[in-house]
Scaffold this motif. Structure first.
Motif, PDB file in Angstrom:
ATOM      1  N   GLY A  89     -10.851 -49.319   0.886  1.00 26.01           N
ATOM      2  CA  GLY A  89     -10.871 -49.237   2.335  1.00 26.01           C
ATOM      3  C   GLY A  89     -10.131 -48.021   2.845  1.00 26.01           C
ATOM      4  O   GLY A  89      -9.992 -47.008   2.146  1.00 26.01           O
ATOM      5  N   ALA A  90      -9.601 -48.108   4.067  1.00 32.15           N
ATOM      6  CA  ALA A  90      -9.032 -46.949   4.744  1.00 32.15           C
ATOM      7  C   ALA A  90      -7.594 -46.649   4.340  1.00 32.15           C
ATOM      8  O   ALA A  90      -7.054 -45.612   4.698  1.00 32.15           O
ATOM      9  N   GLY A  91      -6.948 -47.529   3.582  1.00 31.18           N
ATOM     10  CA  GLY A  91      -5.563 -47.292   3.185  1.00 31.18           C
ATOM     11  C   GLY A  91      -5.443 -46.232   2.111  1.00 31.18           C
ATOM     12  O   GLY A  91      -6.427 -45.802   1.506  1.00 31.18           O
ATOM     13  N   ALA A  92      -4.201 -45.800   1.868  1.00 31.50           N
ATOM     14  CA  ALA A  92      -3.919 -44.826   0.799  1.00 31.50           C
ATOM     15  C   ALA A  92      -3.821 -45.598  -0.508  1.00 31.50           C
ATOM     16  O   ALA A  92      -2.742 -46.041  -0.921  1.00 31.50           O
ATOM     17  N   ASP A  93      -4.946 -45.772  -1.175  1.00 30.87           N
ATOM     18  CA  ASP A  93      -5.038 -46.646  -2.343  1.00 30.87           C
ATOM     19  C   ASP A  93      -4.730 -45.907  -3.634  1.00 30.87           C
ATOM     20  O   ASP A  93      -4.867 -44.681  -3.730  1.00 30.87           O
ATOM     21  N   VAL A  94      -4.336 -46.683  -4.646  1.00 30.07           N
ATOM     22  CA  VAL A  94      -4.232 -46.203  -6.024  1.00 30.07           C
ATOM     23  C   VAL A  94      -5.271 -46.957  -6.832  1.00 30.07           C
ATOM     24  O   VAL A  94      -5.283 -48.188  -6.848  1.00 30.07           O
ATOM     25  N   ILE A  95      -6.160 -46.221  -7.493  1.00 31.58           N
ATOM     26  CA  ILE A  95      -7.229 -46.831  -8.281  1.00 31.58           C
ATOM     27  C   ILE A  95      -7.092 -46.336  -9.713  1.00 31.58           C
ATOM     28  O   ILE A  95      -7.289 -45.154 -10.001  1.00 31.58           O
ATOM     29  N   ASP A  96      -6.714 -47.236 -10.609  1.00 27.26           N
ATOM     30  CA  ASP A  96      -6.512 -46.904 -12.020  1.00 27.26           C
ATOM     31  C   ASP A  96      -7.754 -47.352 -12.777  1.00 27.26           C
ATOM     32  O   ASP A  96      -7.970 -48.542 -12.989  1.00 27.26           O
ATOM     33  N   VAL A  97      -8.572 -46.386 -13.175  1.00 24.27           N
ATOM     34  CA  VAL A  97      -9.849 -46.687 -13.817  1.00 24.27           C
ATOM     35  C   VAL A  97      -9.605 -46.986 -15.299  1.00 24.27           C
ATOM     36  O   VAL A  97      -9.033 -46.169 -16.014  1.00 24.27           O
ATOM     37  N   ASP A  98     -10.024 -48.169 -15.751  1.00 27.30           N
ATOM     38  CA  ASP A  98      -9.832 -48.604 -17.141  1.00 27.30           C
ATOM     39  C   ASP A  98      -8.354 -48.620 -17.506  1.00 27.30           C
ATOM     40  O   ASP A  98      -7.984 -48.265 -18.614  1.00 27.30           O
ATOM     41  N   GLY A  99      -7.491 -49.027 -16.577  1.00 25.68           N
ATOM     42  CA  GLY A  99      -6.061 -48.986 -16.823  1.00 25.68           C
ATOM     43  C   GLY A  99      -5.452 -50.315 -17.187  1.00 25.68           C
ATOM     44  O   GLY A  99      -4.242 -50.506 -17.030  1.00 25.68           O
ATOM     45  N   ASP A 100      -6.248 -51.269 -17.701  1.00 22.09           N
ATOM     46  CA  ASP A 100      -5.735 -52.616 -17.905  1.00 22.09           C
ATOM     47  C   ASP A 100      -5.104 -52.822 -19.275  1.00 22.09           C
ATOM     48  O   ASP A 100      -4.626 -53.891 -19.580  1.00 22.09           O
ATOM     49  N   GLY A 101      -5.090 -51.790 -20.117  1.00 24.05           N
ATOM     50  CA  GLY A 101      -4.493 -51.930 -21.437  1.00 24.05           C
ATOM     51  C   GLY A 101      -2.973 -51.911 -21.385  1.00 24.05           C
ATOM     52  O   GLY A 101      -2.357 -51.744 -20.339  1.00 24.05           O
ATOM     53  N   THR A 102      -2.342 -52.091 -22.545  1.00 23.04           N
ATOM     54  CA  THR A 102      -0.888 -52.066 -22.636  1.00 23.04           C
ATOM     55  C   THR A 102      -0.362 -50.676 -22.324  1.00 23.04           C
ATOM     56  O   THR A 102      -0.856 -49.682 -22.840  1.00 23.04           O
ATOM     57  N   LYS A 103       0.639 -50.609 -21.478  1.00 21.40           N
ATOM     58  CA  LYS A 103       1.218 -49.323 -21.084  1.00 21.40           C
ATOM     59  C   LYS A 103       2.502 -49.056 -21.879  1.00 21.40           C
ATOM     60  O   LYS A 103       3.266 -49.976 -22.170  1.00 21.40           O
ATOM     61  N   GLU A 104       2.731 -47.803 -22.203  1.00 21.07           N
ATOM     62  CA  GLU A 104       3.945 -47.453 -22.933  1.00 21.07           C
ATOM     63  C   GLU A 104       5.168 -47.582 -22.025  1.00 21.07           C
ATOM     64  O   GLU A 104       5.144 -47.222 -20.848  1.00 21.07           O
ATOM     65  N   VAL A 105       6.238 -48.091 -22.600  1.00 22.86           N
ATOM     66  CA  VAL A 105       7.516 -48.210 -21.902  1.00 22.86           C
ATOM     67  C   VAL A 105       8.564 -47.435 -22.692  1.00 22.86           C
ATOM     68  O   VAL A 105       8.689 -47.609 -23.910  1.00 22.86           O
ATOM     69  N   GLN A 106       9.302 -46.568 -22.028  1.00 23.40           N
ATOM     70  CA  GLN A 106      10.353 -45.787 -22.663  1.00 23.40           C
ATOM     71  C   GLN A 106      11.673 -46.004 -21.935  1.00 23.40           C
ATOM     72  O   GLN A 106      11.695 -46.405 -20.774  1.00 23.40           O
ATOM     73  N   THR A 107      12.767 -45.729 -22.637  1.00 24.18           N
ATOM     74  CA  THR A 107      14.072 -45.786 -22.001  1.00 24.18           C
ATOM     75  C   THR A 107      14.829 -44.484 -22.218  1.00 24.18           C
ATOM     76  O   THR A 107      14.667 -43.829 -23.252  1.00 24.18           O
ATOM     77  N   ILE A 108      15.622 -44.108 -21.231  1.00 22.09           N
ATOM     78  CA  ILE A 108      16.582 -43.006 -21.344  1.00 22.09           C
ATOM     79  C   ILE A 108      17.948 -43.592 -21.001  1.00 22.09           C
ATOM     80  O   ILE A 108      18.107 -44.209 -19.944  1.00 22.09           O
ATOM     81  N   THR A 109      18.930 -43.422 -21.891  1.00 24.49           N
ATOM     82  CA  THR A 109      20.270 -43.936 -21.647  1.00 24.49           C
ATOM     83  C   THR A 109      21.253 -42.777 -21.564  1.00 24.49           C
ATOM     84  O   THR A 109      21.328 -41.947 -22.485  1.00 24.49           O
ATOM     85  N   VAL A 110      21.973 -42.690 -20.466  1.00 24.38           N
ATOM     86  CA  VAL A 110      22.968 -41.637 -20.277  1.00 24.38           C
ATOM     87  C   VAL A 110      24.210 -41.999 -21.086  1.00 24.38           C
ATOM     88  O   VAL A 110      24.856 -43.023 -20.841  1.00 24.38           O
ATOM     89  N   THR A 111      24.530 -41.178 -22.095  1.00 28.60           N
ATOM     90  CA  THR A 111      25.706 -41.439 -22.929  1.00 28.60           C
ATOM     91  C   THR A 111      26.917 -40.604 -22.511  1.00 28.60           C
ATOM     92  O   THR A 111      28.045 -41.021 -22.711  1.00 28.60           O
ATOM     93  N   THR A 112      26.671 -39.432 -21.946  1.00 32.26           N
ATOM     94  CA  THR A 112      27.750 -38.596 -21.403  1.00 32.26           C
ATOM     95  C   THR A 112      27.311 -38.110 -20.039  1.00 32.26           C
ATOM     96  O   THR A 112      26.306 -37.409 -19.922  1.00 32.26           O
TER      97      THR A 112
END
Length: 387
Positions: A89-112
């Motif tokens: 519709g008229a809203g500012a949409d996000v359409i992820d085509v074929d995006g239903d698979g598992t997504k990668e997750v990463q972490t960054i930890t600040v040590t200093t």
């Protein structure tokens, strides 16, 4: 399911996970919840509002074919493994085509912590993002700044970054496939992080052949696998189409407004180089590996290099490879995204060029047509149209 004005429906899963499902939802009323759609079905939300604001509509990876018609909220649509049709519709949409698979997750930890006034650079999806740390910052401050900088960046539609309030940033990628590990560093090297991948993603290599029609508003479309058709809104709003890893089949884009809409290739992990614009009859160029190369005129490359639009040579990888091999000097194993303007047909052709590891010359087997931007008019697409 039929609804009338003033009615409220609290739904989560809609439909039956079967190719024989015949669920139809239509009418008017109020929806509540994120919606998971199942089965071959039609889901028309254009007459509905939502108690929770914008909708998240997930077509699921059940390989069934769905027709989804949205309302005017700024919704998020995720298509699945079937041949889905989405009309936003008229809203500012996000359409992820074929995006239903598992997504990668990463972490960054600040040590200093970076406790001096110093610029910190985050590298993610081939993009450099910066923020300035303050002299009094601690690890929690730095982690919060990293998440905020990513969320405020041009690639915010491709990732979600969240700080845990102490020292860790969790990054969830919204694109399919595995991507390079994100990192962060400062100019004086006093800042330190550890980076770890906590969950790998899977490439959406078997996505269905989807049809997406963007409505009004500045829409974001993430192109996926499959032979997809994307129709942008012919309006003043700036739409963005992201190309991502796993993009191995043809995406056709219509309704593209030059100098308004944009194409973005930061979702392809190998695209870490600069954008390179080559004018008609430009000298042979030696681009940086991972670059995005834009040819102003495919009929007039380096010296005698040319692609014949009338002979459909833009879809002939032998002709395209010959044009590129004359116009570029590249090494073995280098990778590029190449856009070539067809000024005769008013189209732009997009290629993945992955040179093999044995021969520097570009062969037809090194070139894959991954996109066509059709009928853009007489103004050539240039670097201003590439994010």
């Amino acid at each position: 399911i039929a609804m009338t004005t003033g009615s409220t429906l609290d739904l989560e899963n809609i439909g039956v996970a079967s190719t024989t499902s015949s669920t139809t939802i239509t009418g008017r009323g109020t929806l509540n919840g994120g919606l998971d759609l199942l089965g071959d079905a039609t889901f028309k939300f254009s007459g509905f509002t939502s108690t929770g604001g914008a909708l998240t509509i997930d077509a699921n990876d059940d390989n069934d074919d769905k027709t989804i018609i949205g309302n005017d909220l700024a919704n998020t649509y995720v298509t699945g493994g079937g041949a889905d049709t989405v009309t936003a519709g008229a809203g500012a949409d996000v359409i992820d085509v074929d995006g239903d698979g598992t997504k990668e997750v990463q972490t960054i930890t600040v040590t200093t912590a970076e406790d001096a006034t110093e610029v910190v650079t985050i590298s993610i999806l081939g993009t450099s993002i910066t923020f300035t740390a303050a002299a009094s910052d601690d690890a929690a401050d730095n982690a919060g700044d990293i998440a905020a900088a990513i969320e405020a960046s041009p690639i915010a539609e491709l990732v979600e970054a969240v700080s845990d309030g102490t020292s860790k940033v969790t990054i969830t990628y919204l694109v399919s496939g595995n991507v390079a590990q994100a990192s962060a560093d400062s100019a004086d090297d006093s800042f330190a992080v550890t980076a770890a991948t906590s969950e790998a993603g899977d490439a959406s290599a078997t996505g269905g052949d989807d049809t997406v029609t963007a409505g009004g508003g500045a829409d974001t479309i993430i192109a996926g696998a499959g032979i997809d058709a994307i129709k942008l809104g012919n309006d003043s709003a700036a739409d963005t189409v992201f190309f991502v890893d796993g993009q191995d089949e043809l995406t056709t884009i219509t309704g593209f407004d030059v100098n308004s809409d944009s194409l973005n290739f930061t979702g392809i992990a190998a695209m870490t180089g600069a954008e390179i614009s080559l004018a008609a009859n430009a000298a042979q160029n030696n681009p940086t590996d991972g670059g995005i190369i834009i040819f102003a005129d495919g009929s007039d490359g380096t010296t005698a290099a040319t692609i014949d639009s009338a002979a459909d040579e833009y879809e002939d990888m032998t002709a395209v490879a010959a044009f590129l091999d004359t116009s570029l000097t590249i090494a073995t194993s280098e990778t590029f995204t190449v856009l070539i303007n067809d000024l005769v047909g008013d189209d732009v052709y997009i290629y993945d060029v992955t040179n093999d590891g044995s021969t520097a010359a570009i062969a037809s087997t090194d070139v894959t047509l991954i996109g066509v931007v059709s009928n853009i008019g007489s103004t050539a697409l240039d670097a201003n149209d590439v994010g």
